[in-house]
Design a protein around this motif. Structure first.
Motif, PDB file in Angstrom:
ATOM      1  N   ASP A 100      -6.091  -1.237   2.426  1.00 54.23           N
ATOM      2  CA  ASP A 100      -6.393  -0.333   1.309  1.00 54.23           C
ATOM      3  C   ASP A 100      -6.790  -1.043   0.033  1.00 54.23           C
ATOM      4  O   ASP A 100      -7.778  -0.684  -0.612  1.00 54.23           O
ATOM      5  N   TRP A 101      -5.983  -2.011  -0.376  1.00 51.04           N
ATOM      6  CA  TRP A 101      -6.241  -2.651  -1.677  1.00 51.04           C
ATOM      7  C   TRP A 101      -7.606  -3.325  -1.719  1.00 51.04           C
ATOM      8  O   TRP A 101      -8.295  -3.296  -2.742  1.00 51.04           O
TER       9      TRP A 101
ATOM     10  N   PRO B 233       0.584  -6.840   2.864  1.00 51.34           N
ATOM     11  CA  PRO B 233       1.072  -6.553   4.213  1.00 51.34           C
ATOM     12  C   PRO B 233       0.851  -5.113   4.632  1.00 51.34           C
ATOM     13  O   PRO B 233       0.540  -4.237   3.815  1.00 51.34           O
ATOM     14  N   ASP B 234       1.035  -4.858   5.917  1.00 53.68           N
ATOM     15  CA  ASP B 234       0.958  -3.507   6.448  1.00 53.68           C
ATOM     16  C   ASP B 234       2.361  -2.924   6.505  1.00 53.68           C
ATOM     17  O   ASP B 234       3.270  -3.528   7.077  1.00 53.68           O
ATOM     18  N   GLY B 235       2.527  -1.744   5.910  1.00 54.78           N
ATOM     19  CA  GLY B 235       3.820  -1.076   5.912  1.00 54.78           C
ATOM     20  C   GLY B 235       3.839   0.185   6.739  1.00 54.78           C
ATOM     21  O   GLY B 235       4.759   0.997   6.573  1.00 54.78           O
ATOM     22  N   ASN B 236       2.817   0.363   7.617  1.00 59.15           N
ATOM     23  CA  ASN B 236       2.680   1.582   8.393  1.00 59.15           C
ATOM     24  C   ASN B 236       2.337   2.733   7.440  1.00 59.15           C
ATOM     25  O   ASN B 236       2.740   2.722   6.281  1.00 59.15           O
TER      26      ASN B 236
ATOM     27  N   GLY C  57       3.363  -2.401  -5.896  1.00 55.83           N
ATOM     28  CA  GLY C  57       2.832  -1.430  -4.953  1.00 55.83           C
ATOM     29  C   GLY C  57       2.499  -0.119  -5.624  1.00 55.83           C
ATOM     30  O   GLY C  57       2.851   0.118  -6.781  1.00 55.83           O
ATOM     31  N   LEU C  58       1.810   0.741  -4.870  1.00 61.26           N
ATOM     32  CA  LEU C  58       1.441   2.057  -5.379  1.00 61.26           C
ATOM     33  C   LEU C  58       2.087   3.138  -4.526  1.00 61.26           C
ATOM     34  O   LEU C  58       2.231   2.994  -3.313  1.00 61.26           O
TER      35      LEU C  58
ATOM     36  N   HIS D 193       0.829  -1.208   0.000  1.00 64.42           N
ATOM     37  CA  HIS D 193       0.000   0.000   0.000  1.00 64.42           C
ATOM     38  C   HIS D 193       0.860   1.254   0.000  1.00 64.42           C
ATOM     39  O   HIS D 193       2.091   1.211   0.148  1.00 64.42           O
ATOM     40  N   GLY D 194       0.215   2.412  -0.116  1.00 65.60           N
ATOM     41  CA  GLY D 194       0.908   3.687  -0.158  1.00 65.60           C
ATOM     42  C   GLY D 194       0.901   4.419   1.172  1.00 65.60           C
ATOM     43  O   GLY D 194       0.417   3.912   2.193  1.00 65.60           O
TER      44      GLY D 194
END
Length: 281
Positions: free
Chosen positions: A71-72, A92-95, A140-141, A63-64
């Motif tokens: 989000d996706w 996954p969660d990237g914060n 990813g975006l 995600h962004g």
């Protein structure tokens, strides 16, 4: 991947599979050593997963900024598009501002190590995956577009394909934006640290790496110049890739419209049905 096995010693992993509205979609939670917290990700299993004992390719979908692993699923129809294919998707969660890097400042923000040393081994050990790089892709975006390409540049032994939608391909051009300085320190003080984590300056690592690349951006996107510069850098290094520009800006309308093309791209890569176009088409 054998070298990662020791990372599981002394680290408690657990996961809870919660079926979402789509029967193929689950939320998985795990205790992360590198993040010092429990974190979650969406997992999409293809229709054939429960019908066979075969193994499947995996796409990691990032995600962004300002976002999360939700989000996706919440903002696109990615799970419905994925029904046309036969691979696992991990979101996954990237914060909101983790940038998919290991922060030397914040010991709880080591998202590169989380993905590379924990998440991938976890997915490979709990699900029937094809565990070679040819059958592992990353996409990813925006912040996640930069994350996808930079992780492939740093770890070409793990990813056979990588793609970006509206990626911010050179973080050194944004020294005061999106909390990057909270991850890496001030650019004025640590320029080499920023460059060591920036797609643009990492591009040379892709020379001869045989990572299949797709990069696209909207013509009205504020990041279009940086994407064009990255495209020229890949050309100058003679790194095969696809680069595309479309009408659109830096928003979910654009990303919803083009995520299907990225799923198709990775599917072709997984099946070895891919031909390169180095110039924009």
């Amino acid at each position: 991947m054998r070298k990662f096995a020791y990372l599981f010693v002394g680290v408690i992993f657990f996961f809870t599979s919660v079926f979402a509205s789509e029967k193929n979609l689950r939320i998985v939670s795990e205790k992360s050593y590198y993040l010092n917290k429990t974190t979650s990700f969406y997992l999409y299993l293809p229709n054939q997963y429960s019908k066979t004992n075969k193994r499947f390719p995996v796409l990691y979908l990032l995600h962004g900024a300002y976002g999360s692993y939700r989000d996706w699923v919440e903002k696109t129809n990615v799970e419905n598009l994925a029904d046309s294919y036969n691979f696992i998707i991990v979101m996954p969660d990237g914060n909101p501002f983790g940038w998919y890097v290991d922060s030397p400042i914040d010991s709880t923000s080591r998202y590169e190590s989380y993905i590379i040393k924990e998440l991938i081994p976890f997915v490979d050990s709990h699900y029937r995956t094809l565990r070679d790089r040819k059958h592992r892709g990353i996409c990813g975006l925006s912040m996640g577009g930069h994350g996808a390409i930079s992780l492939a540049e740093k770890h070409p032994d793990l990813f056979g394909s990588a793609s970006s939608l509206s990626g911010l391909m050179d973080i050194t051009r944004y020294p005061k934006r999106w909390e990057i300085a909270k991850r890496l320190g001030k650019y004025s003080q640590f320029p080499e640290r920023w460059k060591a984590n920036s797609c643009y300056f990492l591009a040379k690592r892709l020379v001869g790496a045989n990572v299949k690349l797709l990069i696209d951006v909207g013509r009205s996107d504020f990041s279009v110049k940086i994407n064009r510069d990255f495209n020229r850098e890949l050309d100058s290094l003679k790194i095969p890739h696809i680069y595309r520009e479309f009408p659109g800006s830096h928003n979910w309308n654009y990303w919803r419209s083009h995520i299907g093309e990225h799923l198709e791209f990775h599917n072709k890569c997984f099946q070895d049905r891919f031909g390169y176009y180095r110039k924009a088409d």
